[in-house]
Design a protein around this motif. Structure first.
Motif, PDB file in Angstrom:
ATOM      1  N   THR A  11       0.839  -1.190   0.000  1.00  0.00           N
ATOM      2  CA  THR A  11       0.000   0.000   0.000  1.00  0.00           C
ATOM      3  C   THR A  11       0.884   1.254   0.000  1.00  0.00           C
ATOM      4  N   ASP A  13       1.648   3.585   2.243  1.00  0.00           N
ATOM      5  CA  ASP A  13       0.813   4.723   2.684  1.00  0.00           C
ATOM      6  C   ASP A  13       1.365   5.341   3.967  1.00  0.00           C
ATOM      7  N   PRO A  14       2.528   5.983   3.965  1.00  0.00           N
ATOM      8  CA  PRO A  14       3.443   6.226   2.840  1.00  0.00           C
ATOM      9  C   PRO A  14       4.592   5.209   2.839  1.00  0.00           C
ATOM     10  N   PRO A  45      -6.805   4.810   2.592  1.00  0.00           N
ATOM     11  CA  PRO A  45      -5.451   5.332   2.784  1.00  0.00           C
ATOM     12  C   PRO A  45      -5.424   6.817   3.093  1.00  0.00           C
ATOM     13  N   PHE A  47      -2.985   8.802   1.944  1.00  0.00           N
ATOM     14  CA  PHE A  47      -2.573   9.431   0.684  1.00  0.00           C
ATOM     15  C   PHE A  47      -3.261   8.710  -0.473  1.00  0.00           C
ATOM     16  N   ASP A  48      -3.742   9.468  -1.466  1.00  0.00           N
ATOM     17  CA  ASP A  48      -4.365   8.788  -2.603  1.00  0.00           C
ATOM     18  C   ASP A  48      -3.288   8.066  -3.418  1.00  0.00           C
ATOM     19  N   VAL A  49      -3.746   7.195  -4.307  1.00  0.00           N
ATOM     20  CA  VAL A  49      -2.800   6.306  -4.989  1.00  0.00           C
ATOM     21  C   VAL A  49      -1.795   7.095  -5.835  1.00  0.00           C
ATOM     22  N   ARG A  52       0.848   8.365  -3.479  1.00  0.00           N
ATOM     23  CA  ARG A  52       1.691   7.261  -2.994  1.00  0.00           C
ATOM     24  C   ARG A  52       2.671   6.819  -4.082  1.00  0.00           C
ATOM     25  N   SER A 130       3.958   1.801   8.031  1.00  0.00           N
ATOM     26  CA  SER A 130       3.261   2.984   7.522  1.00  0.00           C
ATOM     27  C   SER A 130       2.218   3.465   8.528  1.00  0.00           C
ATOM     28  N   ARG A 134       1.910   7.175  10.138  1.00  0.00           N
ATOM     29  CA  ARG A 134       0.699   8.012  10.020  1.00  0.00           C
ATOM     30  C   ARG A 134       0.218   8.459  11.394  1.00  0.00           C
TER      31      ARG A 134
END
Ligand code: ADP
Length: 156
Positions: A11, A13-14, A45, A47-49, A52, A130, A134
């Motif tokens: 993922t 994220d991040p 998530p 952060f959007d894809v 990322r 991640s 976060r």
């Protein structure tokens, strides 16, 4: 010898220095690592894809043997499409094992030709995840030293 490619899905994220360490270990085993950022909207998530993916791209911009993609759908299909012979994953504590074991077994059921390969990051990254990044950064904690430079300005 043939070109050996492995796909490293996550993922991200991040992306953290734990992930970077896993990729660097992968480069010792394979000619190419494809870092594949999962769209995963179910995971909600931070952060959007696109963001990322940008963070991953910026992290590895100087490494010619690393490719970066985003994906949705079945990982084994993406691996086949990119002619990867292996799925690269990282292991931290024993707590990662159960999930990784199930995932590897499922992927093997879906495509027996693609081998799952596990590496362990440096000891100092065993606690880096991640979700930890976060959580700590959203509470004002300093985690800048645990993420690659392109991520730093984007953390809260
Ligand atoms: P996913 O949502 O697929 O678990 P992650 O981005 O959280 O995606 O993780 C991708 C892979 O990287 C997983 O195999 C995870 O165990 C591994 N990984 C993440 N952080 C570390 C770390 N600090 N050390 C070793 N492996 C790690």
């Amino acid at each position: 010898m043939s070109h050996r490619s492995a796909i490293y899905p996550g993922t991200f994220d991040p992306i953290t220095l734990g992930h970077v360490d896993v990729v660097q270990r992968g480069l010792k085993l394979f000619d190419e690592i494809i870092v594949a950022v999962a769209d995963n909207p179910k995971k909600n998530p931070m952060f959007d894809v696109a963001t990322r993916l940008e963070m991953v791209q910026a992290t590895f911009v100087h490494e010619k043997r690393i490719k970066t993609i985003s994906f949705d759908g079945l990982l084994v299909n993406i691996a086949k499409k990119h002619q990867s012979i292996a799925i690269l994953r990282g292991l931290r504590a024993a707590s990662d094992f159960e999930y990784e074991f199930q995932l590897a077994a499922m992927n093997r059921k879906l495509d027996a030709d693609i081998e799952s390969v596990f590496v362990m990051a440096r000891e100092e990254y065993t606690f880096v995840s991640s979700s930890f990044i976060r959580e700590i950064s959203s509470m004002g904690g300093d985690v800048q030293a645990l993420v690659p430079a392109p991520v730093r300005p984007l953390l809260p």
